[in-house]
Write a protein that holds these residues in place. Structure first.
Motif, PDB file in Angstrom:
ATOM      1  N   ASP A  37      42.539  46.461  50.086  1.00 53.75           N
ATOM      2  CA  ASP A  37      43.927  46.898  50.312  1.00 53.75           C
ATOM      3  C   ASP A  37      44.507  45.944  51.363  1.00 53.75           C
ATOM      4  OD1 ASP A  37      42.754  49.795  52.204  1.00 53.75           O
ATOM      5  OD2 ASP A  37      43.036  47.719  52.843  1.00 53.75           O
ATOM      6  N   GLY A  62      50.679  45.852  47.427  1.00 47.34           N
ATOM      7  CA  GLY A  62      50.353  45.734  46.001  1.00 47.34           C
ATOM      8  C   GLY A  62      49.384  44.618  45.648  1.00 47.34           C
ATOM      9  N   PRO A  74      40.163  29.569  51.387  1.00 46.35           N
ATOM     10  CA  PRO A  74      40.904  30.828  51.506  1.00 46.35           C
ATOM     11  C   PRO A  74      40.044  32.075  51.262  1.00 46.35           C
ATOM     12  CG  PRO A  74      41.446  29.764  49.428  1.00 46.35           C
ATOM     13  CD  PRO A  74      40.555  28.827  50.154  1.00 46.35           C
ATOM     14  N   LEU A  75      38.928  31.929  50.529  1.00 49.79           N
ATOM     15  CA  LEU A  75      38.151  33.126  50.134  1.00 49.79           C
ATOM     16  C   LEU A  75      36.656  32.884  49.922  1.00 49.79           C
ATOM     17  CD1 LEU A  75      39.982  35.163  47.316  1.00 49.79           C
ATOM     18  CD2 LEU A  75      39.193  36.009  49.519  1.00 49.79           C
ATOM     19  N   PHE A 123      44.027  37.417  42.643  1.00 45.38           N
ATOM     20  CA  PHE A 123      43.080  37.746  43.722  1.00 45.38           C
ATOM     21  C   PHE A 123      41.771  38.270  43.119  1.00 45.38           C
ATOM     22  CE2 PHE A 123      41.664  38.806  47.916  1.00 45.38           C
ATOM     23  CZ  PHE A 123      40.938  39.972  47.778  1.00 45.38           C
TER      24      PHE A 123
HETATM   25  O1  2YC Z   1      45.147  42.347  44.360  1.00 47.48           O
HETATM   26  C1  2YC Z   1      44.782  43.307  45.095  1.00 47.48           C
HETATM   27  O2  2YC Z   1      43.944  44.163  44.747  1.00 47.48           O
HETATM   28  C2  2YC Z   1      45.392  43.407  46.472  1.00 47.48           C
HETATM   29  N1  2YC Z   1      45.425  44.822  46.904  1.00 47.48           N
HETATM   30  C3  2YC Z   1      44.565  42.538  47.431  1.00 47.48           C
HETATM   31  C4  2YC Z   1      45.170  42.532  48.836  1.00 47.48           C
HETATM   32  C5  2YC Z   1      44.355  41.619  49.760  1.00 47.48           C
HETATM   33  C6  2YC Z   1      45.027  41.557  51.119  1.00 47.48           C
HETATM   34  N2  2YC Z   1      44.173  40.807  52.067  1.00 47.48           N
HETATM   35  C7  2YC Z   1      44.238  39.483  52.156  1.00 47.48           C
HETATM   36  O3  2YC Z   1      45.021  38.797  51.549  1.00 47.48           O
HETATM   37  C8  2YC Z   1      43.225  38.862  53.075  1.00 47.48           C
HETATM   38  C9  2YC Z   1      42.072  38.296  52.272  1.00 47.48           C
HETATM   39  C10 2YC Z   1      41.676  36.956  52.767  1.00 47.48           C
HETATM   40  C11 2YC Z   1      40.947  39.221  52.527  1.00 47.48           C
HETATM   41  C12 2YC Z   1      41.328  39.930  53.712  1.00 47.48           C
HETATM   42  N3  2YC Z   1      42.599  39.762  53.948  1.00 47.48           N
END
Ligand code: 2YC
Length: 273
Positions: free
Chosen positions: A107, A61, A258-259, A66
Protein backbone atom coordinates in the motif's frame (compact mmCIF):
# COMPACT_ATOMS: atom_id res chain seq x y z
CA UNK A 1 10.61 5.50 0.60
CA UNK A 2 9.40 7.80 -2.15
CA UNK A 3 6.40 6.57 -4.14
CA UNK A 4 7.46 5.05 -7.44
CA UNK A 5 5.96 5.97 -10.78
CA UNK A 6 5.41 3.66 -13.77
CA UNK A 7 8.17 5.58 -15.54
CA UNK A 8 10.64 4.59 -12.76
CA UNK A 9 9.96 0.86 -13.18
CA UNK A 10 8.55 0.07 -16.65
CA UNK A 11 12.02 -1.08 -17.86
CA UNK A 12 12.50 -3.73 -15.15
CA UNK A 13 10.57 -6.65 -16.71
CA UNK A 14 12.76 -6.64 -19.82
CA UNK A 15 16.17 -5.75 -18.36
CA UNK A 16 16.86 -8.21 -15.54
CA UNK A 17 19.47 -10.24 -17.42
CA UNK A 18 21.40 -7.11 -18.37
CA UNK A 19 21.01 -5.82 -14.79
CA UNK A 20 22.64 -9.05 -13.54
CA UNK A 21 25.58 -8.41 -15.88
CA UNK A 22 25.84 -4.83 -14.55
CA UNK A 23 25.87 -6.14 -10.96
CA UNK A 24 28.56 -8.68 -11.82
CA UNK A 25 30.67 -5.89 -13.36
CA UNK A 26 30.26 -3.71 -10.23
CA UNK A 27 30.22 -6.23 -7.39
CA UNK A 28 31.41 -9.50 -8.92
CA UNK A 29 28.05 -11.00 -7.97
CA UNK A 30 24.51 -11.45 -9.34
CA UNK A 31 21.24 -10.18 -7.83
CA UNK A 32 20.63 -13.66 -6.33
CA UNK A 33 24.11 -13.73 -4.77
CA UNK A 34 23.65 -10.22 -3.30
CA UNK A 35 20.30 -11.29 -1.77
CA UNK A 36 22.00 -14.41 -0.43
CA UNK A 37 24.82 -12.29 1.06
CA UNK A 38 22.27 -9.93 2.65
CA UNK A 39 20.14 -12.67 4.20
CA UNK A 40 22.82 -15.36 4.79
CA UNK A 41 20.43 -17.76 3.04
CA UNK A 42 22.29 -20.02 0.60
CA UNK A 43 20.52 -20.52 -2.74
CA UNK A 44 20.50 -24.30 -2.21
CA UNK A 45 18.75 -23.81 1.16
CA UNK A 46 15.90 -21.74 -0.30
CA UNK A 47 12.41 -23.25 -0.01
CA UNK A 48 10.87 -21.80 -3.17
CA UNK A 49 7.11 -21.64 -2.56
CA UNK A 50 4.74 -20.27 -5.21
CA UNK A 51 4.50 -16.45 -4.88
CA UNK A 52 1.27 -14.49 -5.34
CA UNK A 53 1.67 -10.74 -5.92
CA UNK A 54 -1.50 -8.79 -5.09
CA UNK A 55 -2.20 -5.28 -6.47
CA UNK A 56 -3.74 -2.99 -3.83
CA UNK A 57 -6.09 -0.18 -4.83
CA UNK A 58 -6.11 1.65 -1.46
CA UNK A 59 -4.66 5.13 -0.93
CA UNK A 60 -3.18 6.53 -4.13
CA UNK A 61 -4.03 3.28 -5.85
CA UNK A 62 -2.30 0.91 -8.22
CA UNK A 63 1.01 1.90 -9.85
CA UNK A 64 1.06 0.63 -13.44
CA UNK A 65 3.63 -2.21 -13.86
CA UNK A 66 4.48 -2.30 -10.13
CA UNK A 67 3.09 -5.81 -9.51
CA UNK A 68 4.42 -7.06 -12.86
CA UNK A 69 7.88 -5.69 -12.00
CA UNK A 70 7.87 -7.45 -8.63
CA UNK A 71 6.70 -10.67 -10.33
CA UNK A 72 9.49 -10.47 -12.93
CA UNK A 73 12.19 -9.98 -10.28
CA UNK A 74 10.92 -12.93 -8.21
CA UNK A 75 10.61 -15.14 -11.32
CA UNK A 76 14.15 -14.11 -12.37
CA UNK A 77 15.31 -15.60 -9.04
CA UNK A 78 13.76 -18.97 -9.91
CA UNK A 79 10.41 -18.66 -8.12
CA UNK A 80 7.02 -19.63 -9.60
CA UNK A 81 5.28 -16.24 -9.27
CA UNK A 82 2.02 -14.73 -10.52
CA UNK A 83 0.09 -11.46 -10.24
CA UNK A 84 -3.48 -12.05 -9.09
CA UNK A 85 -6.32 -11.06 -11.48
CA UNK A 86 -8.23 -9.49 -8.60
CA UNK A 87 -6.81 -6.74 -6.35
CA UNK A 88 -7.19 -6.33 -2.56
CA UNK A 89 -9.12 -8.94 -0.52
CA UNK A 90 -10.21 -10.81 -3.65
CA UNK A 91 -6.57 -10.97 -4.73
CA UNK A 92 -5.49 -12.42 -1.39
CA UNK A 93 -8.25 -15.05 -1.61
CA UNK A 94 -7.22 -15.82 -5.20
CA UNK A 95 -3.55 -16.17 -4.22
CA UNK A 96 -4.42 -18.68 -1.50
CA UNK A 97 -6.78 -20.60 -3.80
CA UNK A 98 -3.98 -20.74 -6.42
CA UNK A 99 -1.76 -22.33 -3.76
CA UNK A 100 0.61 -19.41 -3.15
CA UNK A 101 2.88 -20.09 -0.16
CA UNK A 102 4.16 -16.49 -0.14
CA UNK A 103 2.19 -13.30 -0.84
CA UNK A 104 3.62 -9.84 -1.61
CA UNK A 105 1.67 -6.58 -1.61
CA UNK A 106 2.21 -2.85 -1.14
CA UNK A 107 0.00 0.00 0.00
CA UNK A 108 1.27 3.59 0.26
CA UNK A 109 3.04 2.94 3.56
CA UNK A 110 4.29 -0.64 3.61
CA UNK A 111 5.49 -3.15 1.01
CA UNK A 112 5.64 -6.62 2.58
CA UNK A 113 6.36 -10.25 1.77
CA UNK A 114 4.59 -12.83 3.96
CA UNK A 115 5.28 -16.57 4.09
CA UNK A 116 1.81 -18.03 4.78
CA UNK A 117 3.31 -21.33 5.98
CA UNK A 118 6.00 -20.12 8.41
CA UNK A 119 4.70 -16.66 9.32
CA UNK A 120 8.00 -15.04 8.21
CA UNK A 121 7.49 -11.38 7.20
CA UNK A 122 9.91 -9.09 5.37
CA UNK A 123 9.49 -5.33 5.00
CA UNK A 124 10.77 -3.62 1.85
CA UNK A 125 12.35 -0.63 3.64
CA UNK A 126 14.51 -2.59 6.07
CA UNK A 127 15.23 -5.35 3.50
CA UNK A 128 16.36 -2.76 0.93
CA UNK A 129 18.79 -1.27 3.44
CA UNK A 130 20.23 -4.72 4.14
CA UNK A 131 20.42 -5.65 0.47
CA UNK A 132 22.33 -2.46 -0.39
CA UNK A 133 24.73 -2.92 2.52
CA UNK A 134 25.45 -6.43 1.21
CA UNK A 135 25.96 -5.12 -2.35
CA UNK A 136 28.30 -2.43 -1.02
CA UNK A 137 30.29 -5.02 0.99
CA UNK A 138 30.84 -6.97 -2.23
CA UNK A 139 31.50 -3.84 -4.34
CA UNK A 140 34.25 -2.46 -2.03
CA UNK A 141 35.78 -5.87 -1.44
CA UNK A 142 34.82 -6.07 2.24
CA UNK A 143 33.61 -3.30 4.58
CA UNK A 144 35.53 -4.52 7.65
CA UNK A 145 37.24 -1.56 9.34
CA UNK A 146 35.91 0.94 6.78
CA UNK A 147 33.90 4.07 7.58
CA UNK A 148 30.49 4.40 5.96
CA UNK A 149 28.12 7.40 6.03
CA UNK A 150 24.40 6.57 6.09
CA UNK A 151 22.25 9.55 5.01
CA UNK A 152 18.68 9.02 6.19
CA UNK A 153 17.61 7.33 9.44
CA UNK A 154 14.30 5.87 8.23
CA UNK A 155 13.60 2.12 7.64
CA UNK A 156 16.11 1.87 4.76
CA UNK A 157 18.86 3.67 6.69
CA UNK A 158 18.14 1.54 9.76
CA UNK A 159 18.36 -1.73 7.82
CA UNK A 160 21.53 -0.53 6.11
CA UNK A 161 23.24 0.73 9.30
CA UNK A 162 22.69 -2.50 11.21
CA UNK A 163 23.86 -4.63 8.26
CA UNK A 164 26.92 -2.42 7.64
CA UNK A 165 27.97 -2.86 11.27
CA UNK A 166 27.42 -6.59 10.77
CA UNK A 167 29.97 -6.47 7.95
CA UNK A 168 32.43 -4.73 10.30
CA UNK A 169 32.01 -1.16 9.06
CA UNK A 170 32.21 1.91 11.32
CA UNK A 171 28.89 3.67 10.72
CA UNK A 172 28.11 7.40 10.82
CA UNK A 173 24.48 8.50 10.68
CA UNK A 174 23.06 11.76 9.36
CA UNK A 175 19.38 12.72 9.22
CA UNK A 176 17.84 16.16 8.78
CA UNK A 177 15.74 15.37 11.89
CA UNK A 178 18.10 15.22 14.93
CA UNK A 179 15.60 13.13 16.93
CA UNK A 180 15.40 10.49 14.23
CA UNK A 181 19.18 10.49 13.91
CA UNK A 182 19.66 9.98 17.66
CA UNK A 183 16.93 7.33 17.72
CA UNK A 184 18.84 5.28 15.15
CA UNK A 185 22.15 5.63 17.05
CA UNK A 186 20.32 4.53 20.23
CA UNK A 187 18.75 1.59 18.37
CA UNK A 188 22.19 0.49 17.13
CA UNK A 189 23.50 0.78 20.70
CA UNK A 190 20.65 -1.49 21.82
CA UNK A 191 21.92 -3.99 19.24
CA UNK A 192 25.43 -3.80 20.76
CA UNK A 193 26.75 -1.63 17.96
CA UNK A 194 28.68 0.79 20.18
CA UNK A 195 30.83 2.65 17.65
CA UNK A 196 28.08 4.25 15.55
CA UNK A 197 28.18 8.05 15.60
CA UNK A 198 25.70 10.82 14.74
CA UNK A 199 26.99 13.42 12.27
CA UNK A 200 26.18 17.03 13.26
CA UNK A 201 26.20 18.45 9.74
CA UNK A 202 25.77 16.82 6.32
CA UNK A 203 28.25 18.78 4.23
CA UNK A 204 31.45 17.99 6.22
CA UNK A 205 30.30 14.36 6.53
CA UNK A 206 29.98 14.09 2.74
CA UNK A 207 33.52 15.43 2.31
CA UNK A 208 34.93 13.09 4.94
CA UNK A 209 33.41 9.80 3.72
CA UNK A 210 34.32 7.95 0.55
CA UNK A 211 31.63 5.27 1.12
CA UNK A 212 28.07 6.64 1.36
CA UNK A 213 24.60 5.07 1.53
CA UNK A 214 22.02 7.53 0.20
CA UNK A 215 18.93 6.35 2.13
CA UNK A 216 16.99 9.59 2.06
CA UNK A 217 14.30 10.97 -0.27
CA UNK A 218 16.29 14.09 -1.21
CA UNK A 219 17.58 14.55 -4.75
CA UNK A 220 20.80 16.11 -6.04
CA UNK A 221 22.56 16.72 -2.72
CA UNK A 222 25.72 14.72 -3.45
CA UNK A 223 27.77 16.72 -5.91
CA UNK A 224 31.06 16.31 -7.73
CA UNK A 225 33.03 18.19 -5.05
CA UNK A 226 31.86 15.71 -2.38
CA UNK A 227 33.26 12.77 -4.30
CA UNK A 228 36.84 11.63 -4.03
CA UNK A 229 38.57 9.67 -6.78
CA UNK A 230 37.44 6.39 -5.27
CA UNK A 231 34.04 7.16 -3.71
CA UNK A 232 31.48 4.36 -3.56
CA UNK A 233 27.79 5.23 -3.43
CA UNK A 234 24.89 2.88 -2.66
CA UNK A 235 21.61 4.64 -3.50
CA UNK A 236 18.45 2.59 -2.89
CA UNK A 237 15.32 3.75 -4.62
CA UNK A 238 14.14 6.97 -6.19
CA UNK A 239 15.16 9.83 -6.36
CA UNK A 240 18.93 9.57 -6.71
CA UNK A 241 20.85 11.79 -4.28
CA UNK A 242 23.66 12.26 -6.81
CA UNK A 243 23.69 15.17 -9.24
CA UNK A 244 24.21 14.47 -12.96
CA UNK A 245 27.89 15.42 -12.59
CA UNK A 246 28.24 13.29 -9.45
CA UNK A 247 26.65 10.38 -11.30
CA UNK A 248 29.20 10.65 -14.10
CA UNK A 249 32.11 10.84 -11.61
CA UNK A 250 30.86 7.73 -9.81
CA UNK A 251 30.57 5.56 -12.90
CA UNK A 252 30.84 1.88 -11.98
CA UNK A 253 31.13 2.65 -8.24
CA UNK A 254 27.40 3.34 -7.87
CA UNK A 255 24.76 0.81 -6.82
CA UNK A 256 21.27 2.09 -7.65
CA UNK A 257 17.90 0.60 -8.69
CA UNK A 258 14.23 1.40 -8.02
CA UNK A 259 13.16 -2.06 -6.76
CA UNK A 260 15.37 -5.02 -7.66
CA UNK A 261 17.76 -5.40 -4.73
CA UNK A 262 15.01 -4.73 -2.16
CA UNK A 263 12.59 -7.26 -3.68
CA UNK A 264 15.33 -9.89 -4.05
CA UNK A 265 16.26 -9.49 -0.37
CA UNK A 266 12.60 -9.70 0.69
CA UNK A 267 11.90 -12.97 -1.13
CA UNK A 268 15.15 -14.54 0.18
CA UNK A 269 14.22 -13.32 3.70
CA UNK A 270 10.90 -15.21 3.75
CA UNK A 271 12.07 -18.29 1.80
CA UNK A 272 14.56 -19.62 4.32
CA UNK A 273 13.42 -22.96 5.66
O1 2YC B 1 0.27 -1.19 -7.49
C1 2YC B 1 0.04 -1.30 -6.26
O2 2YC B 1 -0.38 -2.35 -5.72
C2 2YC B 1 0.28 -0.09 -5.38
N1 2YC B 1 -0.62 -0.13 -4.21
C3 2YC B 1 1.76 -0.10 -4.96
C4 2YC B 1 2.10 1.14 -4.13
C5 2YC B 1 3.59 1.14 -3.76
C6 2YC B 1 3.92 2.42 -3.02
N2 2YC B 1 5.32 2.36 -2.53
C7 2YC B 1 6.34 2.73 -3.29
O3 2YC B 1 6.23 3.20 -4.40
C8 2YC B 1 7.69 2.51 -2.69
C9 2YC B 1 8.31 1.25 -3.26
C10 2YC B 1 9.74 1.45 -3.60
C11 2YC B 1 8.25 0.26 -2.16
C12 2YC B 1 8.05 1.05 -0.98
N3 2YC B 1 7.69 2.26 -1.31
Amino acid sequence: MTRLTTEDIYHITTSLNSYDLQLIAKTGHTLAQIASHATKVKEEDLVRLRVGIIPLTCGMGIIGRFSESVQSIVSHLGFDAFVTEAPDAGGLAEAVQRKAGVVMMADDDRFVAINLKTGLVSDNGEATGRGYAAGLDLMVGGLKGKEVLVVGAGPVGRGAAEALAGFGAKVSIYDIDPKRKEALVDYLLSRNITDAVAEGRLEPALYRHRIIIDACPAADYIDLEHLQGDSFIAAPGIPLGLTEEGLRACGERLLHDPLEIGVATMIYDVSRF
